[in-house]
Design an enzyme around this catalytic site. Sequence first.
Site, short mmCIF file in Angstrom:
data_model
loop_
_atom_site.label_atom_id
_atom_site.label_comp_id
_atom_site.label_asym_id
_atom_site.label_seq_id
_atom_site.Cartn_x
_atom_site.Cartn_y
_atom_site.Cartn_z
N ALA A 8 -73.04 -58.01 -28.39
CA ALA A 8 -71.66 -58.15 -27.41
C ALA A 8 -71.44 -56.60 -27.12
CB ALA A 8 -70.59 -58.89 -28.36
N LYS A 9 -70.34 -56.81 -26.27
CA LYS A 9 -69.81 -55.14 -25.85
C LYS A 9 -68.42 -55.62 -25.21
CE LYS A 9 -71.26 -51.02 -25.64
NZ LYS A 9 -72.36 -50.54 -26.18
N GLY A 10 -67.39 -54.56 -25.44
CA GLY A 10 -66.10 -54.66 -24.84
C GLY A 10 -65.88 -53.50 -24.17
#
Length: 422
Positions: free
Chosen positions: A111-113
């Site tokens: 994931a990444k934000g």
Amino acid sequence: MNLDTTVRDGMTPFEAVNHFFARAAEINQLGDAAIEVLAGTYRELRVQLAVRRDDGSRLICNGYRVQHNGARGPYKGGIRFHPEADIEEVRALASLMTWKTALVDVPFGGAKGGVQVDPSRLSEPELERLTRRYTDQIGSVLGPQRDIPAPDMNTNAQTMSWILDQYGRKYGHTPQIVTGKPIALGGSYGRTEATGRGVVMTMDEAVSDAGLGDPSEVSVAVQGFGNVGSWAARIAAEEGYRIVAVSDIEGGIHVPGGINIDQLVAHVADTGTVTGFPGSDAVSNESLLELDVDVLIPAAIGEVITTENADRIQARIVVEGANHPTTPVADRILGDRGITVVPDILANAGGVTVSYYEWVQNNQEMRWSLEDVNRRLEAKLRRAYQQCREFQSGHEGLSLREAGFSLAVARVVEAAELRGYI
Ligand code: GLU
């Protein structure tokens, strides 16, 4: 499926990562369903962030959290605050996390934000309000067994503390909701420097494979002096490597005889930049990449080695401290020129590896010693590197990146098949 194994200029970051995935899909002979699932993302959350500025006005910007694939475990990946952190960039970084966690074999997905903002223009209280607002708005997709953020560009242990606190107000105190926390809030020894340490560990392997000799005979240029670049330079210097050039956003410095990194760190603490370091020549960020060195470590932003400059890179080995610093076309050019590239999903995987150890320690409610953390990190990264090399020897002509992606993709596919996703 818009999957491209041919290389071309002008790919978006996500297309570029999917180009590398497509090569691995070809090598692994994946079926259509697997390709379709893994070339896309599972969930993409965009939130509008309206935050009060110190002067009473409003800052309004977009925040994202992209979950690429969770077949192997909870989603995992950092959060960056950057003007270029748009949805395409965050998608690319989320998918890189899936392949990175699989390659080093930690039980997480990817994931990444991102918050699309220039944090250098915000005060500390503004950054805190922004982080807390973002946490509230993405909190429903996070969880210690669902999705676990960590630091990335322009975020750090303080940012993680605000996330931990804000999440805890709603859901109860949950240390393992973030990694990269300060030690005082349940962080792990060795996490801050882990990415840089991993860069040096994988560089050691590549240097010895290339027969470059003792570290004192190996010259190194490092682009970027943030968390990754500064620790990589410090640890490499401790090991005896000759660091001849480093840079930051203001520019670079070159000392052919080797930079005294302790003195440079003191200079940066005083002045806020590497530039102007006594006894150094000025060098631009672009020309640093083209210096005649043995090892080049791009450890700043993405897409710095491109069609424009790949022909002029003189290093024998490129160790990718940054995420996606090399475009697919440039990667092909470097490969054709016999330059070894230690790919991001291997070279900078030390950070997420120690994030995993932090999460394990939180789950165990125990703290490991620094020696323990570093010993485990070293074993994991060296094993992943060796597995890439073994894969290469079984498949004529593959780059380390192709080998790494192939191993990672096979592991994710196995987990996804077992769960019945594909
Ligand atoms: N942001 C780091 C990376 O790109 C670390 C992610 C993590 O520890 O979850 O790998």
